[in-house]
Design an enzyme around this catalytic site. Structure first.
Site, PDB file in Angstrom:
ATOM      1  N   ASP A   1      18.298  19.971 -32.363  1.00 31.00           N
ATOM      2  CA  ASP A   1      17.092  20.136 -31.544  1.00 31.00           C
ATOM      3  C   ASP A   1      17.307  19.689 -30.102  1.00 31.00           C
ATOM      4  O   ASP A   1      16.459  19.936 -29.248  1.00 31.00           O
ATOM      5  CB  ASP A   1      15.925  19.319 -32.135  1.00 31.00           C
ATOM      6  CG  ASP A   1      15.423  19.913 -33.439  1.00 31.00           C
ATOM      7  OD1 ASP A   1      15.253  21.139 -33.486  1.00 31.00           O
ATOM      8  OD2 ASP A   1      15.229  19.156 -34.407  1.00 31.00           O
TER       9      ASP A   1
ATOM     10  N   ASP B   1       9.809  22.104 -34.718  1.00 30.13           N
ATOM     11  CA  ASP B   1      10.946  22.408 -35.580  1.00 30.13           C
ATOM     12  C   ASP B   1      10.412  22.250 -37.001  1.00 30.13           C
ATOM     13  O   ASP B   1       9.556  21.391 -37.235  1.00 30.13           O
ATOM     14  CB  ASP B   1      12.042  21.372 -35.280  1.00 30.13           C
ATOM     15  CG  ASP B   1      13.080  21.314 -36.376  1.00 30.13           C
ATOM     16  OD1 ASP B   1      13.609  22.375 -36.728  1.00 30.13           O
ATOM     17  OD2 ASP B   1      13.344  20.209 -36.888  1.00 30.13           O
TER      18      ASP B   1
ATOM     19  N   CYS C   1       0.840  -1.203   0.000  1.00 32.10           N
ATOM     20  CA  CYS C   1       0.000   0.000   0.000  1.00 32.10           C
ATOM     21  C   CYS C   1       0.875   1.252   0.000  1.00 32.10           C
ATOM     22  O   CYS C   1       2.090   1.175   0.078  1.00 32.10           O
ATOM     23  CB  CYS C   1      -0.910   0.015   1.217  1.00 32.10           C
ATOM     24  SG  CYS C   1       0.025   0.292   2.724  1.00 32.10           S
TER      25      CYS C   1
ATOM     26  N   CYS D   1       3.458   1.689   2.646  1.00 32.13           N
ATOM     27  CA  CYS D   1       4.704   0.922   2.457  1.00 32.13           C
ATOM     28  C   CYS D   1       5.678   1.752   1.623  1.00 32.13           C
ATOM     29  O   CYS D   1       6.873   1.809   1.901  1.00 32.13           O
ATOM     30  CB  CYS D   1       4.450  -0.382   1.691  1.00 32.13           C
ATOM     31  SG  CYS D   1       3.152  -1.391   2.356  1.00 32.13           S
TER      32      CYS D   1
ATOM     33  N   ASP E   1      13.603  16.770 -34.371  1.00 33.42           N
ATOM     34  CA  ASP E   1      14.194  15.480 -34.761  1.00 33.42           C
ATOM     35  C   ASP E   1      15.714  15.484 -34.910  1.00 33.42           C
ATOM     36  O   ASP E   1      16.319  14.425 -34.996  1.00 33.42           O
ATOM     37  CB  ASP E   1      13.581  15.001 -36.078  1.00 33.42           C
ATOM     38  CG  ASP E   1      14.112  15.810 -37.263  1.00 33.42           C
ATOM     39  OD1 ASP E   1      14.389  17.008 -37.058  1.00 33.42           O
ATOM     40  OD2 ASP E   1      14.254  15.254 -38.356  1.00 33.42           O
TER      41      ASP E   1
END
Length: 753
Positions: free
Chosen positions: A642, A441, A23, A26, A638
């Site tokens: 970038d 981009d 739980c 814990c 990409d």
């Protein structure tokens, strides 16, 4: 928030597998224990994946700290093959199923005799005639003791030490509740003189039923958790088991683990590709839907890259292995999904804080309930005090709260992976939901990233193929992207290129040469200042308004054509921008192009904001200015250039066909490079956060509603009390509800454009 911190800290992170947590409390205990270890800067523990991620600290000291709190820990190696959580939960489910059966066998007769006796007087009289009450209670004691201290021992083993350490958690509540009912009943059975005559009742059946029902709840939960790991299990099933290698001119089959970089692997039709590589012979169509989500097989020839786990549909070929083992794309995908599932959302920190104070609060409430009933309750007040205090303890277990967030993250990120979206960090789920603007981009993201010949506008006296063949011959000497686009167009049209002599190049303006004796010049207007451009004035104006800059071709000192080479917009870009607007998001484009070209492309796509003439080094500032203006920024890119922008953005989204540097800096990776993935990522993010909201509302609302009922607030007006047994059933159901609700995320549909 600037993301750089994460990327640097990640390298020193230690990952631990932790078993025995049940739980939210814990999780709090393990986190606190880890944070006390010298050298630890941060620790995050996830209940659903049963993993801890710790920055700093010595692995042995961390494991020992976890074990001192009563849980088991083991080190996860960074390159270890993906750990199959689903299998681990199946094991849990098998153990719990066995324990449920062991607990149910003695509980059932106990429950039936007691309940039917209450409801049906003749049955009660018959039982009394067969066996005296004293003997019956001793029988009850034997059955209940077996249930509590054989299958139910786990609650005492963890719960009681936690209580003494001053950090009570869910097991403590069960141990206290069931233990109190059992202890009181044992006193009544064996030392009745210690309690007033009117309170001599036994609650053995309540203690046994509580333990059995909570075990049933945990078993159902473990089975559902097993299904939650479905996405990772499916990914792991994609891995080929063996590979056929070419060794000394022969084909031999070896286990996948034995393939080395540089090996030549043979693939027949219908076979899975074993590892990542590059085709050296043959051609085929390959089904890459596993990584791209695209159903149509992709044509591949010599030199093309292939990905391990994808399916060869037709044709035979051989490829050279370039990445094996933990380096393959599939292994990296599995690792990314696991890391995301182990992540914590900012919302989880709030939940953890609440559950940290919740259990001690409940124990306090149970004590107050007992006192109130004992002092002001009707006779037998001691019995009422006990039963209602036990009901409060049992109903309030915070398991559902602890599971509410991690279960949804686990299913949501797993489903996203199946849709071709990898969340490298769980927290990106919450941040993406809050995004106000998506910035792109331009080159390679919104556009194809390579220039192509789009228009060849001719003077009336010249033929299309004739001019294209002449200028392509001149440009075949140049490495410039525009030159390469012209040559590619001529090759595609199958035009023969003439013989070149007297080649001269003026950098920045153009080139001149003789092709089969004819003088050909290709370049900007200033390359041929002596020619009359008046016939092309209208064309130049029109192209400029579209953001296109033509180059010109002259043949034998006569102007022959305007040549337009442009980076084409990807087919789906416009639909993606429209869909983002439909979701109520703003869009931006960041480009190195001159302002006129950038604005023209943005206008074609319907993009709201343009930042043009931005050098790669300035992309970070562009993102900071967008954030000031429009709030949380998601950035899609990409290329290598970038990477800083992806790290600076609140959510960096890398297009998967991009470079490793971009993918490393991103929070989300779109496999296969389809921009539709941006929409899928946002859809999953919204659905997951909504699901977490439902789970938390249920988990907290249920406790807020039922704890007062268990304490007896409805008794004075309506005579309603909540029995501890109903409390145990309701508590088990609340966890099962949360886990089941999270499963709904498996049905999220990908966006159709």
């Amino acid at each position: 928030m600037n993301e750089h911190v994460h990327h640097t800290a990640k390298s020193t992170a230690v990952s631990l597998d932790i078993t025995g947590m049940t739980c939210a409390s814990c999780v709090n205990r393990v986190e606190k224990a880890l944070l006390k270890v010298p050298g630890v800067e941060a620790a995050a523990v996830n209940l659903a994946t049963e993993r801890a991620t710790v920055s700093g600290g010595d692995a042995a000291a961390l494991i020992s700290a976890v074990e001192k709190t009563g849980y088991k820990a083991s080190l996860r190696l960074p390159d270890a093959p993906a750990h199959d959580h689903a299998h681990h939960h199946d094991e849990d489910a098998a153990v719990l199923k066995r324990d449920v059966i062991i607990a149910a066998i003695p509980t059932l007769p106990l429950f039936l005799i007691e309940m039917v006796s209450h409801l049906h007087m003749p049955f009660h009289m018959w039982v009394m005639s067969v066996v005296s009450m004293d003997v019956l209670w001793v029988g009850y004691f034997v059955l209940a003791t077996f249930v509590l201290f054989v299958p139910g021992l786990r609650f005492f083993k963890i719960g009681i030490p936690a209580l003494f350490q001053g950090a009570p958690e869910m097991n403590s509540l069960v141990a206290l509740g069931a233990g109190a009912a059992w202890l009181y009943s044992s006193v009544v059975t064996f030392a009745p003189q210690l309690v007033p005559a009117e309170t001599r009742y036994v609650y053995f059946e309540a203690a046994a039923v509580i333990v059995t029902l909570i075990l049933v709840g945990r078993w159902l939960e473990a089975m559902a958790k097993g299904r939650t790991g479905e996405a990772i299990r499916q990914l792991m099933q994609q891995q080929a088991r063996t590979a056929r290698l070419e060794r000394n001119g022969e084909a031999i089959e070896v286990p996948i683990e034995d393939v080395r970089v540089g090996d030549v692997v043979l693939v027949r039709p219908g076979e899975k590709i074993a590892v990542d590589g590059e085709i050296v012979e043959g051609q085929s169509h390959i089904d890459e839907s596993m990584i791209s989500g695209e159903p149509l097989p992709v044509s591949k020839g010599v030199g093309a890259a292939v990905v391990g786990g994808t399916l060869n549909t037709s044709g035979s070929f051989s490829f050279r292995a370039t990445k094996v083992g933990a380096d393959t794309m599939l292994a990296q995908i599995i690792r990314m999904v696991e890391d995301a599932q182990a992540g914590k959302l900012p919302i989880q920190a709030v939940v953890d804080r609440i559950t940290g104070i919740f259990v001690p609060l409940v124990i306090g409430l149970a004590v107050l309930t007992a006192i109130a009933w004992f002092v002001w309750g009707p006779e037998p007040s001691l019995t009422y005090a006990l039963v209602n205090a036990v009901a409060v303890l049992i109903i309030a277990c915070p398991c559902a709260m602890g599971l509410a967030t991690p279960m949804s993250i686990m299913v949501g990120t797993g489903r996203a992976a199946q849709l071709g979206v990898l969340f490298r960090k769980g927290e990106a789920l919450q941040q993406l939901r809050d995004a106000g603007i998506v910035a792109f981009d331009k080159t390679g993201t919104l556009t194809e990233g390579k220039p192509v010949l789009t228009d060849l506008i001719l003077d009336d006296d010249f033929e299309h193929d004739e001019v294209l063949a002449l200028i392509a011959a001149v440009e075949s000497r140049s490495e410039h992207p525009i030159a390469m686009a012209i040559v590619a167009a001529a090759e595609k049209a199958g035009l023969p290129l003439g013989t070149i002599t007297e080649f001269t190049s003026n950098p920045g303006t153009g080139v001149t040469a003789r092709v089969d004796g004819r003088l050909v010049a290709v370049g900007a207007q200033r390359h041929m200042p002596h020619l009359d451009f008046s016939d092309f004035a209208e064309t130049i104006e029109k192209l400029a308004s579209e953001g296109k800059t033509p180059v010109f071709a002259a043949v034998d000192d006569r102007l022959a054509a305007a040549v337009v080479v442009a980076d084409m917009i990807k087919p789906g870009s416009k639909a993606v921008i429209d869909a983002l607007h439909g979701m109520g998001l703003k869009t931006a484009m960041i480009s190195g192009d001159d302002t006129r070209t950038a604005k023209a492309i943005a206008a074609q796509l319907g993009i709201d904001t343009v930042r043009a003439e931005v050098l790669p080094a300035d992309k970070v500032q562009a993102i900071q200015s967008l954030r000031k203006q429009l709030g949380t920024v998601a950035y899609v890119g990409d290329g290598i250039n970038d990477a800083p922008a992806l790290a600076e953005a609140d959510i960096g989204i890398a297009v998967g066909s991009g470079t490793d540097a971009a993918i490393e800096s991103a929070d989300v990776v779109l496999l296969g490079g389809d921009l539709k993935g941006v929409l899928n990522a946002i859809t999953v993010s919204h659905a997951t956060l909504r699901n977490i909201g439902e789970n938390l509302f249920w988990a907290f609302g249920y406790n807020a509603l039922l704890i007062p009922v268990a304490a007896g607030v409805l008794y004075p007006a309506f005579g309603i009390l909540l029995s501890p047994m109903i409390g145990a059933g309701a508590m088990a159901l609340s966890s099962v509800f949360v886990v089941g609700n999270a499963q709904r995320l498996r049905t999220i549909k990908g966006v159709k454009l």
